[in-house]
Each structure stands twice: as C-alpha cells, then as structure tokens.
Motif scaffolding. Structure first.
Motif, PDB file in Angstrom:
ATOM      1  N   THR A 116     -10.081   3.301  -2.594  1.00 14.82           N
ATOM      2  CA  THR A 116      -9.713   4.439  -3.446  1.00 14.82           C
ATOM      3  C   THR A 116      -8.201   4.632  -3.484  1.00 14.82           C
ATOM      4  O   THR A 116      -7.717   5.552  -4.133  1.00 14.82           O
ATOM      5  CB  THR A 116     -10.386   5.732  -2.968  1.00 14.82           C
ATOM      6  N   ASP A 117      -7.464   3.775  -2.762  1.00 14.61           N
ATOM      7  CA  ASP A 117      -6.001   3.818  -2.876  1.00 14.61           C
ATOM      8  C   ASP A 117      -5.428   2.544  -2.278  1.00 14.61           C
ATOM      9  O   ASP A 117      -6.105   1.831  -1.519  1.00 14.61           O
ATOM     10  CB  ASP A 117      -5.422   5.045  -2.160  1.00 14.61           C
ATOM     11  N   LEU A 118      -4.184   2.282  -2.637  1.00 16.11           N
ATOM     12  CA  LEU A 118      -3.433   1.138  -2.105  1.00 16.11           C
ATOM     13  C   LEU A 118      -2.009   1.613  -1.885  1.00 16.11           C
ATOM     14  O   LEU A 118      -1.495   2.422  -2.657  1.00 16.11           O
ATOM     15  CB  LEU A 118      -3.401   0.002  -3.143  1.00 16.11           C
ATOM     16  N   ARG A 119      -1.365   1.113  -0.827  1.00 14.42           N
ATOM     17  CA  ARG A 119       0.054   1.440  -0.636  1.00 14.42           C
ATOM     18  C   ARG A 119       0.734   0.289   0.095  1.00 14.42           C
ATOM     19  O   ARG A 119       0.063  -0.561   0.709  1.00 14.42           O
ATOM     20  CB  ARG A 119       0.217   2.754   0.152  1.00 14.42           C
ATOM     21  N   MET A 120       2.055   0.249   0.013  1.00 12.34           N
ATOM     22  CA  MET A 120       2.821  -0.760   0.738  1.00 12.34           C
ATOM     23  C   MET A 120       3.358  -0.130   2.007  1.00 12.34           C
ATOM     24  O   MET A 120       3.839   1.010   1.990  1.00 12.34           O
ATOM     25  CB  MET A 120       4.007  -1.256  -0.106  1.00 12.34           C
ATOM     26  N   GLU A 121       3.250  -0.844   3.122  1.00  9.14           N
ATOM     27  CA  GLU A 121       3.935  -0.443   4.355  1.00  9.14           C
ATOM     28  C   GLU A 121       4.838  -1.606   4.713  1.00  9.14           C
ATOM     29  O   GLU A 121       4.378  -2.615   5.237  1.00  9.14           O
ATOM     30  CB  GLU A 121       2.929  -0.149   5.478  1.00  9.14           C
ATOM     31  N   GLY A 122       6.109  -1.496   4.353  1.00 13.43           N
ATOM     32  CA  GLY A 122       7.009  -2.641   4.457  1.00 13.43           C
ATOM     33  C   GLY A 122       6.522  -3.700   3.483  1.00 13.43           C
ATOM     34  O   GLY A 122       6.348  -3.416   2.295  1.00 13.43           O
ATOM     35  N   ASP A 123       6.260  -4.905   4.011  1.00 15.74           N
ATOM     36  CA  ASP A 123       5.763  -5.977   3.147  1.00 15.74           C
ATOM     37  C   ASP A 123       4.245  -6.044   3.139  1.00 15.74           C
ATOM     38  O   ASP A 123       3.652  -6.908   2.496  1.00 15.74           O
ATOM     39  CB  ASP A 123       6.292  -7.339   3.646  1.00 15.74           C
ATOM     40  N   GLU A 124       3.614  -5.160   3.910  1.00 10.58           N
ATOM     41  CA  GLU A 124       2.160  -5.216   4.062  1.00 10.58           C
ATOM     42  C   GLU A 124       1.444  -4.349   3.028  1.00 10.58           C
ATOM     43  O   GLU A 124       1.826  -3.192   2.810  1.00 10.58           O
ATOM     44  CB  GLU A 124       1.756  -4.697   5.444  1.00 10.58           C
TER      45      GLU A 124
END
Ligand SMILES: Cc1cc2nc3c(=O)[nH]c(=O)nc-3n(C[C@H](O)[C@H](O)[C@H](O)COP(=O)(O)OP(=O)(O)OC[C@H]3O[C@@H](n4cnc5c(N)ncnc54)[C@H](O)[C@@H]3O)c2cc1C
Length: 318
Positions: A116-124
């Motif tokens: 239900t969501d996507l996000r970037m954590e640094g390059d991940e």
C-alpha cells in the motif's frame, strides 16, 4: 533505480491503476518506464508519458491479444532484459497478479504483494504491506534484484505530469507452453453509471438491507447522488449483489469523496477497502456498530425509514 511499471490497457486506454503506480514510481526517482503488452496497443501506450514515464516499452503481438498471463511473462521477460530494469511494479488485478507470479518464477526474483506504499531509504526500496487482517503495517524489502511488487488496487491516484515518453518496440519470443491456453469466451458485464473504482460517490449496502430487494434503497440513493453501488462480502456471499461490487480486503479498495454505508457493521475487512474515502456517512440501527468509530457522520436508525427520506429530499433539492 530503473523501474518498469506494468500498464494494462482496456478498450484502447491505459487503466487508472497503472497510471497511479507510474506516478508513484516517478516520485521515487530514477529511470521510470511503462510497459504495455497487447495487440494493437501502440496508441494507448503513448499516453503513459503524461503520467510520469520517460520511456514506454511496447510488445505489440497477436499472441498477446487475449488477456492471458503466460505469453505476457515471455514478453515482460524480454522487456526486463532489454531495459535492464531492477524493479518491476504491478498494479494489482487478476491478470497482473498471474503475470507477476509467473515473472517471479521465471527470473527467480522476489515478489512482495499487496503493498500500500513504497519509499526510498537511501538507495534501498522499502515496501509497506498491511498484515494481521490489515491491523498493522509492516515494512518489507527485497534481498536481490529485480525486485517485483504488486500494489494493492486503488492505492495511488494518477497524477498528470504533462511529459512525453519515448516509445520503444520490443520483440518477444513465445514459448510453446506459453501459447497453449486459448480464450474461449469473453463476457462483459453491462454497467449503468460509474464503476465503484471511479465513482466520487458510493452508496454501499450490507446485511442490514434485509435481502437482495433492499438494494433498491442503495440504487435509488446512488442514482440521485450520481454515484455507484457497492456491497459488503456478507451480502455478496449471500448472492444479494454481484462480486464486482464488493469492497474490502477480498474485494476492491475505493476512495470516493463520499461513502454512504447502509446497514453495514464496519468489520475490519470491510473498513480496509473504504477507509480512504473523503467523508463516511453510516446509517445503522445499532448505536454500538463498529462503523460509528470511523464514520464522519453516524445516523442511528432504521435504514428502511431513513434512506427513502434522504433520497426524496435530495430529489426535491435537484
Ligand atoms: C478473510 C476474510 C476476508 C473478508 N473480506 C471482506 C471484504 O472484502 N469485504 C467485506 O465487506 N467483508 C469481508 N469479510 C467479512 C467481514 O468480516 C464481515 O463479516 C462483513 O463485512 C459483514 O458484512 P455486513 O456489515 O453487511 O453484515 P453484518 O456484520 O451482519 O452487519 C449488518 C449491520 O446492519 C445493521 N442493521 C440491520 N438491520 C438494519 C436496519 N434495518 N437499518 C439499519 N441498520 C441495520 C446491523 O446493526 C449490523 O450492524 C471478510 C472476512 C474474512 C474472514
């Protein structure tokens, strides 16, 4: 990150679900491309540029005319290799779920589903997935590339960016076992008015309607509001209304501006499909019904008295 978004087209138009996921992918950054597979789909594909794709890969082949998954796995494998994509996103649908599973097996890739969501954590890249009956949200990841993800239907609305996309035609080779299945019949359900995925107003009915004939309360109110009719699983399972109208965990996710719930208790499995609605109005004769915990306006009373009066008043105002 190089992301491919699986775009379905129906009747010459890209579906809203795919365009919404495209916009989310563009917001995450990196190279974002759409992929359209079908027969005679080149014109529809061109529209993806306005929703965040810089490139659209098109496999236009008679073998892809029927909405069958396996030839699409072959075609998508060719596009993943051609584009060098490390991420492939699918807006959930019956077809997309089968294609995603087939591609995961073919590429030995990890597939996270129901995100239900996507996000970037640094390059991940981090996915968000509801768990334990949608009562908690958990972060999920991938230990290798390409990363595959199925996004819950209706999660992201399309955002027009006004851009244009370069179209690249890709040729696919189809395996014998991929072209063994044949579409025997294709039936289209006739619908009057907007679909529940697209409607700004939804009038939903539950077991409190008392029987299939009770849906006339929903239909009349929806008609006067220019909305669509939805249902809970309990009434769909009872055969009171078609499955296509089911909202919830095992049905559709909707986010209209107004959601009117008639005779619906508000079980968690129903709530997860409609909690993104702008304003929720509930009519229920039980003051302790769970739906009142998250409704913006709650009316305690008998829907068979309230719904016809509301319809009459709205009709008079029109
Ligand atoms: C794995 C799983 C997945 C599920 N997926 C879904 C899903 O996708 N969608 C979904 O909806 N459910 C789903 N369910 C079922 C869910 O748990 C509930 O059983 C269902 O949502 C209840 O439907 P309902 O509100 O119509 O019925 P009920 O819970 O029986 O509620 C009927 C309500 O109507 C009220 N009422 C009765 N008469 C009147 C009247 N005359 N006027 C006003 N109010 C009245 C009652 O007070 C009651 O609150 C799922 C369940 C499981 C276990």
């Amino acid at each position: 990150m190089t992301t491919l978004v699986f775009l379905e087209s129906h009747d010459g138009e890209l579906t809203k679900g795919g365009l919404g996921v495209l916009g989310k992918a563009a917001a995450l950054g990196g190279d974002v491309a759409g992929v359209v597979l079908g027969s005679g789909v080149a014109d529809a594909a061109a529209g993806a540029g306005a929703f965040g794709a810089s490139t659209v890969y098109v496999v236009d082949d008679e073998a892809l005319a029927a909405p069958l998954p396996q030839p699409r796995v072959d075609a998508l494998e060719a596009v993943v290799r051609e584009s060098g994509a490390d991420t492939v996103l699918f807006p959930a649908s019956v077809l997309a779920a089968d294609v995603a599973a087939g591609l995961a097996a073919r590429l030995e890739a990890g597939l996270n589903w129901d995100l239900t969501d996507l996000r970037m954590e640094g390059d991940e890249l981090v996915g968000v997935r509801p768990a334990l009956g949608d009562t908690v949200l958990v972060d999920v990841g991938w230990s290798s590339t390409p990363r595959l993800a199925l996004i819950r239907a209706g999660t992201f609305d399309p955002v027009e960016s006004g851009g244009t996309a370069e179209t690249k035609a890709v040729a696919a080779t189809f395996q014998d076992f991929s072209t063994g299945a044949r579409l025997v019949e294709h039936l289209t359900e006739k619908a009057a008015g907007p679909s529940i995925e697209d409607a700004d107003v939804i009038v939903a009915g539950g077991r409190g309607l008392g029987g299939p004939e009770g849906f006339s309360h929903c239909e009349e109110l929806a008609d006067v509001l220019g909305g669509a009719v939805a249902a809970t699983r309990a009434v769909v399972d009872a055969g009171w209304y078609p499955y296509a109208a089911q909202v919830g965990q095992t049905g559709k996710t909707v986010s209209p501006k107004l959601y009117v719930a008639l005779g619906i208790s508000g079980a968690i499995q129903h709530k997860v499909g409609m909690q993104g609605s702008g304003t929720i109005v509930a009519v229920n004769k039980d003051p302790n019904a769970p739906i009142f915990d998250f409704a913006d306006l709650g009316v305690v009373g008998d829907l068979t008295q309230i719904a016809p009066k509301l319809t009459e008043l709205l009709r008079a105002r029109r």
